[in-house]
Design a protein around this motif. Structure first.
Motif, mmCIF file in Angstrom:
data_model
loop_
_atom_site.group_PDB
_atom_site.id
_atom_site.type_symbol
_atom_site.label_atom_id
_atom_site.label_comp_id
_atom_site.label_asym_id
_atom_site.label_seq_id
_atom_site.Cartn_x
_atom_site.Cartn_y
_atom_site.Cartn_z
ATOM 1 N N PRO A 507 0.819 -1.219 0.000
ATOM 2 C CA PRO A 507 0.000 0.000 0.000
ATOM 3 C C PRO A 507 0.851 1.266 0.000
ATOM 4 N N ASP A 508 1.999 1.215 0.687
ATOM 5 C CA ASP A 508 2.881 2.380 0.712
ATOM 6 C C ASP A 508 3.398 2.691 -0.690
ATOM 7 N N LYS A 509 3.716 1.641 -1.462
ATOM 8 C CA LYS A 509 4.168 1.860 -2.833
ATOM 9 C C LYS A 509 3.082 2.526 -3.666
ATOM 10 N N ALA A 510 1.850 2.063 -3.489
ATOM 11 C CA ALA A 510 0.744 2.650 -4.243
ATOM 12 C C ALA A 510 0.558 4.119 -3.875
ATOM 13 N N GLN A 511 0.620 4.426 -2.590
ATOM 14 C CA GLN A 511 0.479 5.823 -2.166
ATOM 15 C C GLN A 511 1.625 6.685 -2.690
ATOM 16 N N ARG A 512 2.832 6.122 -2.668
ATOM 17 C CA ARG A 512 3.983 6.870 -3.172
ATOM 18 C C ARG A 512 3.870 7.110 -4.678
ATOM 19 N N ALA A 513 3.357 6.122 -5.403
ATOM 20 C CA ALA A 513 3.167 6.292 -6.842
ATOM 21 C C ALA A 513 2.211 7.445 -7.118
ATOM 22 N N CYS A 514 1.123 7.513 -6.352
ATOM 23 C CA CYS A 514 0.169 8.622 -6.503
ATOM 24 C C CYS A 514 0.831 9.953 -6.177
ATOM 25 N N MET A 515 1.607 9.994 -5.093
ATOM 26 C CA MET A 515 2.245 11.238 -4.689
ATOM 27 C C MET A 515 3.256 11.693 -5.739
ATOM 28 N N ILE A 516 4.046 10.772 -6.275
ATOM 29 C CA ILE A 516 5.015 11.135 -7.304
ATOM 30 C C ILE A 516 4.320 11.787 -8.484
ATOM 31 N N GLU A 517 3.216 11.179 -8.941
ATOM 32 C CA GLU A 517 2.538 11.717 -10.124
ATOM 33 C C GLU A 517 1.876 13.057 -9.832
ATOM 34 N N MET A 518 1.305 13.225 -8.653
ATOM 35 C CA MET A 518 0.696 14.508 -8.318
ATOM 36 C C MET A 518 1.747 15.612 -8.264
ATOM 37 N N VAL A 519 2.895 15.334 -7.636
ATOM 38 C CA VAL A 519 3.958 16.339 -7.572
ATOM 39 C C VAL A 519 4.487 16.622 -8.973
ATOM 40 N N ALA A 520 4.684 15.567 -9.770
ATOM 41 C CA ALA A 520 5.217 15.749 -11.118
ATOM 42 C C ALA A 520 4.294 16.619 -11.963
ATOM 43 N N ARG A 521 2.987 16.385 -11.873
ATOM 44 C CA ARG A 521 2.043 17.166 -12.660
ATOM 45 C C ARG A 521 1.981 18.619 -12.178
ATOM 46 N N THR A 522 2.132 18.810 -10.900
ATOM 47 C CA THR A 522 2.121 20.170 -10.366
ATOM 48 C C THR A 522 3.381 20.926 -10.771
ATOM 49 N N VAL A 523 4.530 20.291 -10.649
ATOM 50 C CA VAL A 523 5.784 20.921 -11.068
ATOM 51 C C VAL A 523 5.764 21.168 -12.576
ATOM 52 N N LYS A 524 5.213 20.208 -13.332
ATOM 53 C CA LYS A 524 5.086 20.403 -14.781
ATOM 54 C C LYS A 524 4.279 21.660 -15.089
ATOM 55 N N ALA A 525 3.192 21.877 -14.351
ATOM 56 C CA ALA A 525 2.366 23.064 -14.570
ATOM 57 C C ALA A 525 3.163 24.340 -14.304
ATOM 58 N N VAL A 526 4.003 24.324 -13.249
ATOM 59 C CA VAL A 526 4.843 25.490 -12.934
ATOM 60 C C VAL A 526 5.832 25.750 -14.066
ATOM 61 N N ILE A 527 6.489 24.685 -14.531
ATOM 62 C CA ILE A 527 7.484 24.835 -15.599
ATOM 63 C C ILE A 527 6.831 25.346 -16.881
ATOM 64 N N LYS A 528 5.703 24.764 -17.248
ATOM 65 C CA LYS A 528 5.044 25.164 -18.494
ATOM 66 C C LYS A 528 4.545 26.604 -18.428
ATOM 67 N N LEU A 529 4.105 27.028 -17.267
ATOM 68 C CA LEU A 529 3.684 28.411 -17.122
ATOM 69 C C LEU A 529 4.859 29.363 -17.323
#
Length: 733
Positions: A507-529
């Motif tokens: 379960p920890d791996k699954a939660q970490r996978a979700c967290m990685i993708e959420m952070v990545a998408r948020t940072v991507k939004a900052v970079i693209k802006l």
């Protein structure tokens, strides 16, 4: 009656015996009337012009909204590429995207390498002349149509004297009409690849010249009406339009880019419905240097060609040709869309519209039926009790086609909008969409959480491919990425106390996978802006300035000084807005930093890989290898440092109709059907591997599989020996 803002519909906050109450606390009110609180005399009311098709600057459906009496203690959440901040974290970027640019800009320092400051300031070619392979119809290319007026304007025009090779739509239709064969699918695949190549090539030029005066641009913009599509260009038989929120329709460029993706998904829905004699353009969506462009092949249309749907905001709704009406009904039924009365002040017994009211069905100058404007094909999600409001959300917060197809009842594309104001069944249709939204959150997401835990437990360690598999599973089950936070919370809720058969860290791996993708998408939004902002300021933009801005953000991630800590707090605040329910337990405390997740080198490596994919950045192999061996992240004295030279280039990110993969798979299959022995076995294995790929298996509808089965059955009967017969039978099973 107390009303709260709810993109295009009014929600009754009063609870009475008519309410539908679900076990988890969601309440769906049946007694709403979307005609209430719509503009009118309320001084606080405001109106949003929503996308009604590019055909007419005045053809935008108006959705009424009332500002909510929001609770001061509530948290306002946003969408995947939205921006915002949680007040308790103290570092608010505010509501405007520009504030985010100013914040990260403040993190630049004098040393260009130590702190990432700048101190300033898949191609496919085919040889030979293949024009004889393309259909030419001089009657369809005799002139460039002028901007159309009122309801019969069309944004897709035929260029005069265009090279027949670039009559993309004609050739797309021509190849699709051929009998299934190796020649058909190889020609179709080649056409699709050439279209993507042309779209990518000229998108780079258009974006690079965005800061130039019009007279200096090598590709000049054109004026063909409409505001939702922004500035438009026509080159090589392709219409290009920016996905920008220049008129405040989408509440930000990021949401306008989402709407562009929905346009492609809607087109794919119609294409896969496989209705005979219903034709479509080729389309691809290109992301480059933070900008998104839609590229569409031109259609043979003229003034007065609109025969189905509306291009004037619902004032006039066409159902002019019974044959076309029936074909649109077949397509809508195949997508599991609810027929409804669409438009303003329409008789309640009017002809039903399938898909959104601003879909456009045209009778082309060649006598064929063409469809365009697919952005609102699928229904918007419902705003359930307790949900925040999203300005313009009906345009970009849509339900996925997989969910719509699997829902127990057909769903109305125009639910919660004034497009349904004349429909006597509008309330029932709203309830249907609310229930589908509720089922998505309460049943489907928890089921997906369990499958994620089981799948991640099958590997030794988490990696980027596992994150990709999780995202693919979400889409297969009809779950939008904006529900990553809910998926993570569901994993936590189901596995925090119970004894399961899985290893303790699954379960920890699954939660970490979700967290990685959420952070990545948020940072991507900052970079693209930052990219969009900087590119607009350049006379001629290249990816060099974008490399610099990416390095600034990446180094903020890896450092451990006070500025870096503030950056991570802001990322956390943005995730609160972008992905509801993202944090659990102690993570909800203001003092908890996301930096804690990325001290480990593997977590940081996966995060950087996900950012690389999302932004189109290409790193050198050395930097990815160095990331794997680095022990220190977020250390003030000892930290990993990105250099501009670590990025080789910035790619275009292209989403297309999937015709390339489908055509290639079918050409391999048909090549196998004409082969024998080892060659046939190899080709069939390749075809089977592609056919079961979750990314493209939606192409294989029952009709397509039946056609394949007939070919295989015939080949079994004509196999020259028993060995070949066994090969063909293996394919059949």
């Amino acid at each position: 009656m107390e009303l709260v803002e709810s993109d295009g519909y009014a929600v009754n906050e009063e609870v009475d015996e008519d309410d539908i109450t679900f076990a988890d606390g969601y309440t769906v009110n049946e007694d709403e009337d979307e005609d209430e609180g719509v503009g009118g005399e309320d001084d606080d009311a405001y109106m949003i012009a929503a996308y009604g098709g590019d055909s007419d600057p005045d053809s935008y459906m108006v959705y009424g909204q009332l500002p909510s009496d929001s609770d001061e203690d509530s948290i306002s959440y946003g969408d995947e590429d939205g921006y915002g901040s949680l007040a308790s974290y103290g570092n608010n970027w505010g509501d405007e995207e520009e504030d985010a640019v100013n914040y990260v800009e403040a993190a630049s320092y004098g040393d260009p390498n130590a702190y990432g400051s700048y101190g300033g300031g898949g191609s496919y070619g085919y040889g030979g002349d293949s024009s004889d392979e393309y259909e030419s119809d001089s009657d369809n290319v005799n002139k460039l149509l002028k901007e159309e007026e009122e309801s019969d304007k069309t944004p897709l025009l035929i260029q005069p004297d265009a090279d027949p090779k670039y009559q993309w739509t004609n050739n797309f239709r021509k190849f699709l009409s051929l009998d299934d064969s190796y020649e058909k699918f190889s020609s179709l695949g080649r056409l699709a690849r050439e279209f993507v190549f042309v779209a990518e090539t000229f998108s780079r030029v258009i974006v690079s010249e965005i800061g130039l005066p019009v007279e200096e641009k090598s590709i000049k913009p054109i004026d063909i009406g409409g505001i939702a599509g922004g500035t438009k260009f026509i080159v090589q038989g392709v219409l290009f339009k920016f996905a920008l929120d220049d008129h405040g329709i989408y509440d930000g460029d990021a949401n306008a880019q989402k709407a562009a993706g929905h346009d492609l998904k809607g087109l794919m829905g119609f294409f896969l419905a496989n209705v005979p004699d219903l034709h479509f353009p080729l389309m691809t969506v290109i992301d480059y240097l933070g900008f998104t462009l839609i590229a569409i092949s031109l259609l043979p249309l003229q003034r007065g060609s609109l025969k189905y749907g509306s291009s004037d905001g619902g004032r006039t709704v066409f159902h002019a040709i019974p044959e076309l009406n029936e074909k649109m009904k077949q397509a809508g039924t195949a997508m599991h869309l609810q027929g409804h009365v669409a438009g303003l002040n329409q008789p309640p017994d009017s002809e039903l519209t399938y898909a959104c009211g601003d879909i456009e069905g045209h009778l082309g100058v060649d006598g064929r039926f063409y469809v365009l404007d697919f952005a609102r094909t699928f229904p918007p999600e419902a705003r359930l009790k307790g949900d925040p409001s999203y300005r313009g959300g009906i345009l970009y917060r849509l339900l996925r086609p997989e969910l719509v197809r699997s829902n127990s009842t057909p769903l109305n594309s125009d639910a919660f909008t004034l497009w349904t104001s004349s429909d006597p069944n509008r309330r029932q249709h709203q309830t249907d969409v609310k229930k589908a939204t509720h089922d998505l959150r309460v049943t489907i997401v928890p089921n997906c959480a369990r499958e994620c835990v089981e799948g991640i437990d099958l590997i030794d360690s988490l990696d980027s491919n596992r994150v990709t598999s999780m995202l693919r599973l979400m889409h297969e089950m009809g779950i939008n990425y904006r529900l990553l936070g809910l998926l993570r919370k569901s994993v936590f809720d189901q596995y925090q106390t119970e004894d399961s058969t899985f290893t303790s860290n699954a379960p920890d791996k699954a939660q970490r996978a979700c967290m990685i993708e959420m952070v990545a998408r948020t940072v991507k939004a900052v970079i693209k802006l930052r990219w969009r902002t900087s590119v607009k300021d350049q006379k001629y933009a290249t990816d060099e300035i974008c490399k610099y801005h990416a390095v600034v953000v990446l180094n903020l991630m890896c450092r451990g000084d006070e500025t870096s800590k503030r950056f991570w707090n802001e990322i956390k605040a943005m995730i609160f807005k972008k992905f509801r329910w993202a944090f659990v337990g102690e993570e909800l405390e203001p003092g908890f930093s996301l930096m804690n997740f990325f001290q480990d080198s593997r977590m940081m490596l996966i995060l950087v890989e996900r950012i690389q994919i999302g932004c189109g950045i290409k790193f050198t192999l050395d930097v990815l290898s160095d990331l794997q061996t680095t022990r220190h992240f977020q250390s003030e004295d000892d930290f990993f440092m990105f250099l501009i030279s670590d990025i080789t280039h910035v790619n275009t990110i292209t989403k297309h109709m999937g015709v390339i993969e489908y055509a290639e798979t079918q050409s391999i299959l048909h090549a196998g059907l004409s082969s024998e022995g080892v060659a046939a076995q190899r080709l069939f294995n390749l075809a089977k591997k592609r056919m079961v790929d979750p990314e493209y298996k939606t192409f294989y509808s029952p009709d397509v599989l039946l056609r394949i089965g007939k070919h295989v059955h015939l080949r079994i009967k004509t196999a020259p020996d028993h060995k070949d017969m066994r090969v063909f039978r293996e394919l059949a099973f």
